[in-house]
Write an enzyme that holds these catalytic residues in place. Sequence first.
Site, PDB file in Angstrom:
ATOM      1  N   HIS A   1       0.822  -1.210   0.000  1.00 39.98           N
ATOM      2  CA  HIS A   1       0.000   0.000   0.000  1.00 39.98           C
ATOM      3  C   HIS A   1       0.859   1.264   0.000  1.00 39.98           C
ATOM      4  O   HIS A   1       0.359   2.353   0.270  1.00 39.98           O
ATOM      5  CB  HIS A   1      -0.903   0.019   1.227  1.00 39.98           C
ATOM      6  CG  HIS A   1      -1.760  -1.192   1.373  1.00 39.98           C
ATOM      7  ND1 HIS A   1      -2.641  -1.587   0.397  1.00 39.98           N
ATOM      8  CD2 HIS A   1      -1.856  -2.116   2.362  1.00 39.98           C
ATOM      9  CE1 HIS A   1      -3.253  -2.698   0.791  1.00 39.98           C
ATOM     10  NE2 HIS A   1      -2.785  -3.043   1.972  1.00 39.98           N
TER      11      HIS A   1
ATOM     12  N   LYS B   1      -5.730   0.192  10.917  1.00 47.37           N
ATOM     13  CA  LYS B   1      -6.799  -0.006   9.942  1.00 47.37           C
ATOM     14  C   LYS B   1      -7.560  -1.279  10.338  1.00 47.37           C
ATOM     15  O   LYS B   1      -6.955  -2.278  10.757  1.00 47.37           O
ATOM     16  CB  LYS B   1      -6.231  -0.147   8.521  1.00 47.37           C
ATOM     17  CG  LYS B   1      -5.421   1.073   8.080  1.00 47.37           C
ATOM     18  CD  LYS B   1      -5.142   1.117   6.594  1.00 47.37           C
ATOM     19  CE  LYS B   1      -4.414  -0.101   6.037  1.00 47.37           C
ATOM     20  NZ  LYS B   1      -3.121  -0.401   6.661  1.00 47.37           N
TER      21      LYS B   1
ATOM     22  N   HIS C   1      -7.122  -4.604  -0.984  1.00 48.87           N
ATOM     23  CA  HIS C   1      -6.441  -5.861  -1.304  1.00 48.87           C
ATOM     24  C   HIS C   1      -7.123  -6.543  -2.484  1.00 48.87           C
ATOM     25  O   HIS C   1      -6.899  -7.717  -2.747  1.00 48.87           O
ATOM     26  CB  HIS C   1      -6.440  -6.794  -0.097  1.00 48.87           C
ATOM     27  CG  HIS C   1      -5.990  -6.129   1.148  1.00 48.87           C
ATOM     28  ND1 HIS C   1      -6.871  -5.560   2.047  1.00 48.87           N
ATOM     29  CD2 HIS C   1      -4.749  -5.897   1.641  1.00 48.87           C
ATOM     30  CE1 HIS C   1      -6.176  -5.013   3.050  1.00 48.87           C
ATOM     31  NE2 HIS C   1      -4.897  -5.211   2.821  1.00 48.87           N
TER      32      HIS C   1
END
Lengths: 335, 335
Positions: B63, B111, B223
């Site tokens: 990310h 997260k 994802h």
Amino acid sequence: MSQGRRQLVNDPLDVVAEALSGLARQHAGVLDVHPDPAFVARAADPADSAPRVALISGGGSGHEPLHSGFVGAGMLDAAVPGLIFSSPTAAQVEAATRHVDRGRGVLHIIKNYTGDVMNFGIAAELAGADGIEVARVIVDDDLATDGAGAGRRGTAAVIVVEKACGAAAARGVSLDELVTLGEGIVANARTMALAVEPLTHPGAAQTSFDLADDEVELGVGIHGERGTGRVALQPADALTDQLVDPLLAALALERGERVIAIVNGLGATHPLELAVVFARLGARLDTAGVEIARSLVGTYVSALDMGGVSITLVRADDALLDLWDAPVRTPALRW
Amino acid sequence: MSQGRRQLVNDPLDVVAEALSGLARQHAGVLDVHPDPAFVARAADPADSAPRVALISGGGSGHEPLHSGFVGAGMLDAAVPGLIFSSPTAAQVEAATRHVDRGRGVLHIIKNYTGDVMNFGIAAELAGADGIEVARVIVDDDLATDGAGAGRRGTAAVIVVEKACGAAAARGVSLDELVTLGEGIVANARTMALAVEPLTHPGAAQTSFDLADDEVELGVGIHGERGTGRVALQPADALTDQLVDPLLAALALERGERVIAIVNGLGATHPLELAVVFARLGARLDTAGVEIARSLVGTYVSALDMGGVSITLVRADDALLDLWDAPVRTPALRW
């Protein structure tokens, strides 16, 4: 050709104008986007009212953040975007030149492509006829085109020219001296690129070129131009070496010398990939005894959504590093 | 699955470690990469020696620039990277927690993914047993997963939490107050994403999911998780509206309110595309009477090389904007 990548576009012919509208909105108060003829300039800044040389660059769109991302304090006064992969018109460049002129001359920083050189040249003549002094630096750092008929193409070394000349202009350096500075940087800068994936024009159904599963385009241009040849897909370290070694040779870098190094993603290249390439570049320069004095690692000169990387090395001395380190406040470079 | 995109990797299993090595090299003196257990922390800074709360975030790699790109003055003290799309281990988080603690407590910004929540939780217990006070903010802004069993996923709103809490921590705000601040941001933040192209894991021969030529995955996760459904490929403006309108409704934003807006590329998305989306977002919020008080437009939370975009809106008041505007010096955010 292969199936193109799907993209977020409306009318593909309108993508540059729409993107400029988004840029204007995001940077309102800092950048002004002049619509017709189109160019992007710094908004008026009371803190920057002294006479000095003004700097312009530009070229085809599709390479963002180049050049509009480099407009701001300590770098460009204006950027002139053409359509995708197309030179801006002379009228655009002329309008930008007149807009930024402060009576001390305007420097055109031009990547070496036929259309750009021609249109910036016409604009310089037109502005010059009205008493605006214009000089230019042509950036031709792409080693893959060494010895080509039109000369070497211009690519990521233009960032170093824009940054250093922008810092020098802010210090009051004259137009003639800026040309000398810029040409000195260009003479000591080379870039090599490779593509692992082709690019897709906005909205196109197919990619602009093809690569077989096991092929890499070595020396690819930032518009997808053919390079020095195709090599087999290999681990990143082996591919990195094939970029670095020719650069070391072409610049005749010797042990103890320093460079500014740019590891530049060509569009769709992930930060993890760029970091892997940078690690190998560092190891290779350690072996060569060359110090990476400063670096950029990121997507600064894209080729739409091509996959791959370019490596730029620029021989650096204390004077260049001092200009590099000077404050800069643009959308894409800030320190 | 479709043929995967070719990438610049050596051993695919080693890509995170190699990339950390490149990161360490590029930011030597500013960031320290601790190898085992792996985490990225600010280098010691004599100008920042006062006691204060320290901030950590982390999660799976892939990310980038999240989270290591947000380590630095005014933001995170450390980032803890897992393998690609995998939570870091509790041992990594614990080591980072011990490293950054200054005696005023450590804030974990997490997260909302099961593995991350679990491993940060274990690390908090282990550090807590040794007298280190740890509190956490869980970021769950992904509107596409509203009402899901595991709760909403966490995505780009984490940037606003890291930035605002980082600024507040630098001003000496207590751990309890930081939790209140962070939770307040999360409650007022939602994100919607869409994919126009699937992603490829480093070195994989095939993409991780498939999209037909005329399909867009609406509500996709970072994802590549399935979202709220597949819609037809449409012009960027129409697609943008399908992200923005649910956000406006979910946040119950009223005329005259202000937001921080993030238009985030998911990996392979070109700056031109992001600017087109931002222009449409701006027009849509104009119609709704909602002001974009601050914005980020770029690739900040990537999903490897996925094509597409996420839009994050965060309701903002003067206090949040003041924290947003505070100085920050990290690889990916600097002002």
